[in-house]
Structure formats: C-alpha cells, structure tokens
Design an enzyme around this catalytic site. Structure first.
Site: not given
Ligand code: CA
Length: 716
Positions: A409, A438
């Site tokens: 994340d 990400e």
C-alpha cells in the site's frame, strides 16, 4: 500521558550537539555558560550558536565528551538551574542509525516450556520493564529488563508462560509509556496486549505449490475477506470470517454457485486479499458494529481478530488464517497479502512511537511529523531498524503463513533500497512470489530519486506497479469523473492504449516506456479504491442505455485481460460491481461493500465471457510475454483508425499452437468491416457474444466487428 514541567529544555540533536532553549521570562534568556553533568562528572559545553526567538533564546552547544544515549545526563545553566538532557533530533541522524543498528533475529518473545526470553530494541530508553499477566488473572508481575549493546533490552523469565499477556513499560525523556511489542505474533482481543504462544501449537502443515516463475502468468483477483461472505445470499454460514473460505455451499436459485469454487472456476491465479494483519477500526468483540477495509495497521505480525471465530483465543485467528490459505492453495489459488508498511493507525498510540519516540516516522524541516500518506504519519523506511522491521515482517508472513506475494500500500512512501532489500529476502524464501505496489508520487520528505514510485520503476526491475496510465487510457481518469478512456468511446487515447497493450515498455527507439519489463506492469481499471467502473460509466456515459454501458464495461475488462503485463481485476468487476455510486467505501456498511452474489447470477453471461478470455490468455503464452524483447519482436498494430485498433501478435508459434493472433478492439457505435492482414483463413475465437480458446467459426479476407466489442482471430 505525563507532562514533565521543566525550567528550561535541553535536547540532544546530534551525537555531540545539544540544543538548549531558555525562556525569556527569567534572566532574559541569558546564560553565559552551560555545563553537562553525568554522575559525578561535569563537562563544559561550548556555545557554538545563539539565536533569539520570540519567547526564548536558542543555544547550540557542542559537548566535549561522547554522550552515551540511554544514560541520564543533566544540563546546568550559569544561574544554577538544571534540566534533564532529552533525546531530540539525534534519533534521526545517520550516526544514530549506525551506532544502534541491531541485526540479529531474536526480537520479540521466544517461548520455551521452561522459560521465555524477551528482547526489545529501545536505544533511547533509560529503563524498560515488562508487565506480565497470567491468562484470566488481574494481577501484573513487573520485571526490569537489562540493557545490552545496540540499544537492546533483554530478560528471560522462568516458568511456563504460555498464554501469558505482556506489555512493555518504557521510560524515555523521563516519561513512562506502555506499549505492545511490535514484534508480537499473537495478541489479546483488540491488540491490547501481546500474548506468549507456543509456536508448536500454530504449526499446521502447509499445502505447498510449485514455484510460480513468471509474473506475467498471474491473473490477480482483489478481494476483501469480509466482502467475500457477507452478502445475505452468499450461502456461506461463517460470514466475514477466514473460515468462510473453506465452506462449500450448495448453489442456490438466486445466487447460483458461490464461495471459493466460484473463484476457482474463474481461472484467476492469485487472490489478493485486503489487509489481514491486525488493524484498528473494527471492534473484535463485536465486528458487526463497524466495517473497515483494514488500512489502519496496529500489530503488523498478528492476524486481524475480527475475521476469527473467537478473537479472545489468540490461536483462533492464527489457525483459521492458515487454514484459509491452505484451502486457497488446495484450489491452486495463490495468496497476495496487502501490506501497509507506509503508515500506522495513530502515530502517538503506536508501539513504534511509544518505544522509540521520533525514530520510526519521517519529520519535515520544522521537526513536525510529515504526512505524505494523508493519514497523519509516514513511516521512515530508510532508517535501518525500520527497514529491518519491514523485512522481518515480510519474511515472517512468507515463512509462517506461506503467502505467495505482497501488495504494498502506498509504496511510493517507502524507499527504493528497502523495496530492493525486501525483494532479495523474498527471493531466498519463495522465488516467484509477486511484489506489487502503489508507486504513487507522494509528498514525503525523502529525495525523489529514493522514493519507490513508478517514476523510479527502472531502479526496481523485480517489482510491479499499479499502472495508472493503463487505467486512465482504457477507462478514463479516476479523479475526473467525466474523463473517458478508449472503452468509454474516446478515440484520442489510442496511442496510450497501444502502450498499455505492449506492457508499457519501450517498443520504439524514440519512446521511453514506463517499465524495463512487462512483469512490472499491473494492468487494472478497477480496485477497491475510488468508484467501481460500473459506477463511473453510469455517470460518465449516462446518455447511453444500460446495454451499451455493459458493452463498454466488458470491452474495458477485455483489454486488461489481453494486454501484455499482469492483469488485475477487482472482485465483482466480472459482474459489473456497484457500490451505488460511493467513491470511498472504506468504512461503509456491508450492504455497500459485500460481493453481491445475486448480481453475479444476473450477469452470468458476462462472467462466462470473461472466464473465456482468461482461458484464452492462459492457453497461449503470446498473451503473456515475459520480456521486453519478446514484445518488441512480436507485438504489432497494423490498423489504427477512428474507433478501431488492431493488435497483432505476429509469428508466435514458439509460444503456443497459433502463429498469428489478431485482437481487434472497437469502441464505436456502428458495425465496422475490416480487411484482414495475411492470406488464408482465420479462426474466430472471440466475438461480441462468445469468448473461447477454441474456434467458433472461420473467416477469410475481412471481418465484421459489432458495435463496442472485441474480436480475436487466430491463424496457424
Ligand atoms: Ca484488530
């Protein structure tokens, strides 16, 4: 929280630099000299700088002795006033990192029948105690830990401590704080205490799968553990639990086949699960009261308790999670764990901040915690013991829980060196485990060239990135509701669509390419974040009827499934998942987030179509080329006009039974007739109604392409 009242403040900001702040109130903030006191000895402090601030005078002093961090020093001014020397910004210096890096693997509690040893890294603490509590007892026993080198504190407690609860009491800058061991592997309900467990009792035989060697062979399906079973018609009894994955419900008339068998039959290879390490926001004693995606990490190495059948039993969540992973493995489905090492739930309450205040988080130039994550804190992955924590945690999940990959994340918060070190560690334990993240560019105080973001992808060739160029060129911008990509009818994004289909690597001498290799591109148009594609299309293309919008939706997913790179689909995307227009459902009720199995049953035709495309992708390696040079050699775009793009995989019989594969994407509203390249017959594998890895019919010379559809043709 206890506040210490001090007459003035003194901070150790570098290994030999002390900042002293004298209030204006007395002596106008003046002091001609300062001294440092340690036990019976007095050292002179040399004033190297002096600045008058609005309410105080700031002195920078140099110490003539080496300061031993963790020992108690006092600073005295010329007027005879004394204050304790507090740990200041020194904690974020490289010298501190060098001095206190501890590289052994014994942090946490190590249980044996006769004794348990506890090891904590707390270099700035002046004292550490452990608070132990027998199961169901109300009385605490406290023991002091002994300081060793590198800021390590240790104690071995005799007796059988299985099931005992423990926390640490840590004194830094004269303040005592109580913290849960960040290296805990088991906890009481709602992460209040760590629990000492016997690892023999969590030892469940694994279900090993052969190594997964080529990332482009993966098809990732993103799912939330609770959403999987929470729908009233799921047919699953243990709703919201790890255990639901092992249920095999009978198909029902309203929902058809549900549960894991449905996902197995889709043909995806990896199930990516939203965070299942312990998080805050859902009361483990009463999970039905609140919902959360799980991006509020508390204990990084403990499974989340709200998914357990009995969160009060520390073994329940561990054993049930392991059984869930085994069940997935038995169905040849690999597990990608969503991990959130970029921030904690609440910085001030985190074990990191309580045990080594100031160390684990980035601070801006004013000394304030930075906020590139948008949740109030950024983990400082570049510091040695933070990097070690992340690597240790990753290794733990790989070795203990047998997961098959990780999704990072907000990876753009983390640093390049840490991500490369993670990959190295992973390669030793499980080669072929997929790392994706990400890679957004975020405003965190780390040099741009060190951020693990998409722009630095070429520095991290073995890590994959969510590809927002693919997302935006196929579907349209996520952040501009009315921006349309190719599938939604835009004919000006065809050049980006070509790059998307080519794995976003360099295909021509004068284009750069986002990535070194196609294994780095996560091709997606929908994930748990933002509007579902159906909800976006419903707004964006509201002028079109539902049937047309469904065609657009199908076309978009089809691009993802046939593009070079790694396809990623959001659970329910295959049946037009909707959240009723909600953009951010991170804590919305189950009624918004659940996987709607009835909707699945209503749109089985679309599910079958995409299942056919998955089968096709798996049937011929040309759709899954694993290197840039293969893409340069075989990917062509012979036709590009208006609403049509022809994608040609040329001379690919070394990769599968067909030598030529033609994919025609059409986003226009009129039927188009298109001349086919090469001589001879073509077998139609996919048209607007059917998708298969077997021929449906044959064509020669030209083909008619239906409105908003795709055709796949093959030739030997
Ligand atoms: Ca929790």
């Amino acid at each position: 929280m206890i506040f210490i009242k001090r007459e003035f403040e003194a901070y150790l900001d570098e290994m030999d630099k002390i900042t002293i702040l004298l209030p204006m109130g007395s002596y106008h903030g003046d002091s001609a000299t300062f001294t440092l006191l340690f036990e019976e000895t007095t050292y002179h402090l040399e004033i190297v700088d002096k600045k008058t601030l609005p309410n105080m005078v700031k002195y920078i002093c140099k110490a003539e002795t080496t300061i031993s961090i963790g020992s108690k020093y006092m600073v005295a001014d010329a007027h005879g006033r004394k204050t304790d020397l507090q740990i200041g910004a020194v904690i974020r210096t490289e010298a501190f990192d060098e001095a206190f890096f501890y590289d052994k693997n014994d942090l946490g509690a190590i249980y044996q029948k006769g004794e348990t040893s506890f090891t904590l890294w707390a270099p700035t603490a002046s004292a550490v105690k452990i608070k132990l509590k027998a199961p169901k007892s109300k009385e605490d026993i406290h023991y002091s830990l002994i300081r060793e080198e590198k800021g390590i504190w240790r104690i071995t407690v005799q007796g059988d401590l299985e099931g005992f609860l423990y926390t640490y009491l840590v004194c830094v800058n004269l303040v005592w704080r109580e913290a849960v061991d960040p290296y805990a592997i088991a906890s009481s309900m709602n992460s209040e205490e760590a629990v000492i467990i016997d690892r023999e009792r969590m030892n469940i035989p694994k279900v090993p799968l052969p190594p997964f060697m080529e990332a482009t062979d993966a098809i990732i399906y993103e799912l939330h553990i609770r959403d999987f079973s929470s729908h009233p018609k799921s047919g699953l009894i243990q709703k919201g639990k790890y255990a639901a994955f092992s249920e095999e419900p009978e198909p029902s008339p309203e929902a058809g086949e549900t549960g894991l068998s449905y996902i197995e039959k889709l043909g995806v290879t990896h199930v990516e699960l939203l965070p299942f390490n312990d998080y805050g926001g859902v009361d483990e004693a009463d999970p039905d009261k609140a919902y959360n995606w799980g991006y509020n990490p508390l204990l990084f190495n403990v499974p989340e308790g709200s998914y357990a059948l009995d969160a009060s039993d520390p073994y329940s969540r561990i054993v049930e999670l392991k059984e869930m992973i085994n069940t997935l493995h038995r169905k040849d489905l690999r597990v990608i764990m969503d991990v959130v090492y970029n921030h904690v739930y609440i910085r001030e309450d985190s074990s990191f901040e309580k045990i080594v205040p100031g160390y684990y988080f980035r601070h801006d130039e004013h000394g304030m915690p930075s906020n590139g994550t948008g949740v109030g804190n950024d983990i400082a992955s570049e510091r040695k013991m933070v990097r070690k924590f992340i690597i240790d945690s990753i290794k733990f999940w790989l070795e203990e829980y047998d997961v098959d990959g990780f999704r990072f994340d907000l990876m753009g918060i983390l640093d390049v060196q840490s991500m490369k070190a993670v990959k190295e560690a992973v390669n030793i334990i499980k080669p072929g485990a997929i790392l994706l993240g990400e890679g957004w560019e975020l405003n965190t105080p780390l040099a741009a060239d060190r951020k693990a973001m998409i722009m630095n992808a070429k520095k991290m060739p073995e890590i994959a990135f969510f590809n927002d160029m693919v997302r935006d060129s196929v579907k349209g911008s996520t952040f501009n509701m009315f921006d349309r990509g190719f599938a939604l009818g835009n004919t000006h994004k065809t050049h980006l669509l070509k790059q998307s289909l080519s794995g976003s690597v360099q295909t021509e001498p004068n284009t750069k390419g986002l990535f070194l290799e196609p294994t780095q591109s996560i091709n997606y148009i929908e994930s748990h974040d933002n509007h579902t594609m159906w909800d976006k299309i419903s707004v964006c293309n509201s002028h079109e009827d539902e049937e047309t919008r469904m065609k657009r939706h199908r076309l978009a997913t089809s691009v993802i499934l046939l593009a070079q790179g790694i396809p990623f689909i959001h659970a329910g995307q295959e049946f037009f998942r909707t959240k009723g227009g909600e953009e951010n459902s991170y804590k919305s009720p189950d009624s918004v987030n659940h996987l709607d199995w009835q909707r699945k049953q209503q749109h089985l035709e679309n599910v079958d179509y995409l299942r056919g495309l998955i089968r096709l992708r798996k049937s011929h390696k040309a759709f899954r080329l694993s290197t840039t040079s293969q893409i340069q050699q075989h990917v062509r775009f012979p036709v590009e006009k208006g609403h049509l793009l022809m994608y040609h995989l040329s001379e690919v019989n070394t990769y599968g039974k067909w030598n030529h594969l033609l994919v025609i994407f059409h986003n226009g509203l009129l039927t188009e007739t298109l001349a086919l390249p090469l001589h001879g017959e073509w077998e139609v594998l996919v048209d607007e109604n059917v998708a298969s890895d077997c021929p449906i019919r044959k064509v020669q010379g030209e083909i008619q392409v239906a409105p908003i559809s795709m055709v796949v043709l093959a030739q030997y």
